[in-house]
Design a protein around this motif. Structure first.
Motif: not given
Ligand code: UDP
Ligand code: MG
Length: 327
Positions: A107, A53, A105, A88, A210, A217, A142, A82, A215, A22, A24
């Motif tokens: 990232d 997504d 993920d 996803a 990352r 979230y 976090r 989304n 992020s 999403y 990325e």
């Molecule tokens: N992601 C997604 N849809 C969303 C939000 C996030 O597919 O609505 C994907 C994002 O591309 C990444 C993974 O979920 O591959 C984790 O997201 P992020 O790294 O932002 O989360 P964090 O690591 O901060 O928990």
């Protein structure tokens, strides 16, 4: 779509990698540059299933380009909007054909080089490989928030795992089949999978910052996600609530008796007004929280009975041989 895939693509791969994407664009080129060599080095047949997504940046263009570069090892599922990370991943799981499926993920917080550890464990016959992030690279709040929620989840749900937050996990086909049969909306995949597993194990893996981008979230969506985790796997909050209700009712009954006795012995009194306010506000607070909590469960039921599709797929990019060999 390419009509002449490499012979390696024929048949069902041993390993499927599922990656939700999403917005990325900042990480995808580096992800491609690291994950394919890491997988080639494993020496097993594999496919990478990217699920876009509903990205609004250049992610789709980059995924298309990567599909043309490695059509025999790449499949891309394009969502029409989304639908959230877990939807996803669920889509990725239902498209994945491998005997083993590893989710991670995009990232690069979960290094692709760690996939081999998960595959080793799956080879040893474990059907669910959880992960424990070593030296987690996230902001302090976090980490603190996760720690608290880990503890809460451990106490009130049947889900037991050391580190609930990390999405890099390995699943055997039996667990993936069970996940694909689950019709529950708003779920938390690693937790659900751990309930389906017969032989789970956890391995430590490294964790990185990352690589680029931000992020997805916010604190708000983290709270939402954790409500899914708690209310999706336990009714303890509701039960706890009736316990609190019972305790409060008992105490106030005692208070009424006490006040009645004082009325008889001491006569009329009008003091303690602010104490009364305090008690009333406290009770209103508890009542509001209770209504909200009920709402969480009702909301889940509502989402469930509507039976809307969890996601809508706009297109799938895959080599023709994949369609000739449906699993
Ligand atoms: N992601 C997604 N849809 C969303 C939000 C996030 O597919 O609505 C994907 C994002 O591309 C990444 C993974 O979920 O591959 C984790 O997201 P992020 O790294 O932002 O989360 P964090 O690591 O901060 O928990
Ligand atoms: Mg991340």
């Amino acid at each position: 779509m390419l009509s002449m895939p490499a012979p390696a693509a024929r048949g069902v791969p041993k390993l499927s990698i599922v990656i939700p994407v999403y917005n990325e664009e900042g990480v995808l080129p580096t992800l491609f540059a690291r994950i394919y060599p890491a997988l080639d080095a494993l020496g097993v047949s594999y496919e990478v299933v990217f699920v876009n997504d509903g990205s609004k940046d250049r992610s789709v263009a980059l995924l298309r380009q990567q599909f043309s570069a490695r059509p025999d090892h790449t499949r891309v599922v394009l969502f029409h909007a989304n639908f959230g990370q877990h939807s996803a991943v669920m889509a990725g799981l239902s498209y994945a054909r491998g005997d083993y499926v590893v989710t991670l993920d995009a990232d690069l917080q979960n290094p692709p080089e760690e996939i081999s550890k998960l595959v080793d464990m799956l080879d040893q016959g474990y059907d669910y490989v959880g992960t424990i992030r070593q030296h987690r690279q996230d902001s302090w709040w976090r980490r603190w928030f996760s720690k608290m929620l880990n503890r809460l989840r451990e106490r009130i749900t049947p889900v037991h795992m050391t580190d609930q937050g990390c999405m890099m996990r390995g699943y055997a086909r039996s667990v993936v089949t069970a996940l694909n049969q689950t019709r529950e909306v708003n779920t938390f995949i690693p937790a659900l999978a751990s309930l389906y597993a017969m032989r789970p194990i956890e391995v430590p893996i490294s964790h990185e910052e990352r690589f680029a981008g931000q992020s997805k979230y916010s604190l708000y969506s983290l709270i939402r996600l954790n409500f899914d985790l708690i209310t999706g796997f336990s009714v303890v909050p509701l039960q706890l609530f009736s316990m609190v209700g019972m305790a409060v009712a008992t105490l106030s009954a005692l208070l009424v008796v006490y006040l009645f006795v004082r009325r008889v012995l001491v006569g009329p009194e009008a003091e303690g007004l602010f104490t009364l306010f305090g008690v009333v506000f406290f009770l209103i607070g508890i009542a509001l929280f209770g209504i909200g909590l009920l709402g969480e469960y009702v909301g889940r039921i509502y989402a469930q009975v509507r039976e809307r599709p969890r996601y809508i797929v706009e297109a799938v990019l895959e080599a023709d041989s994949v369609r000739d060999n449906p699993r």
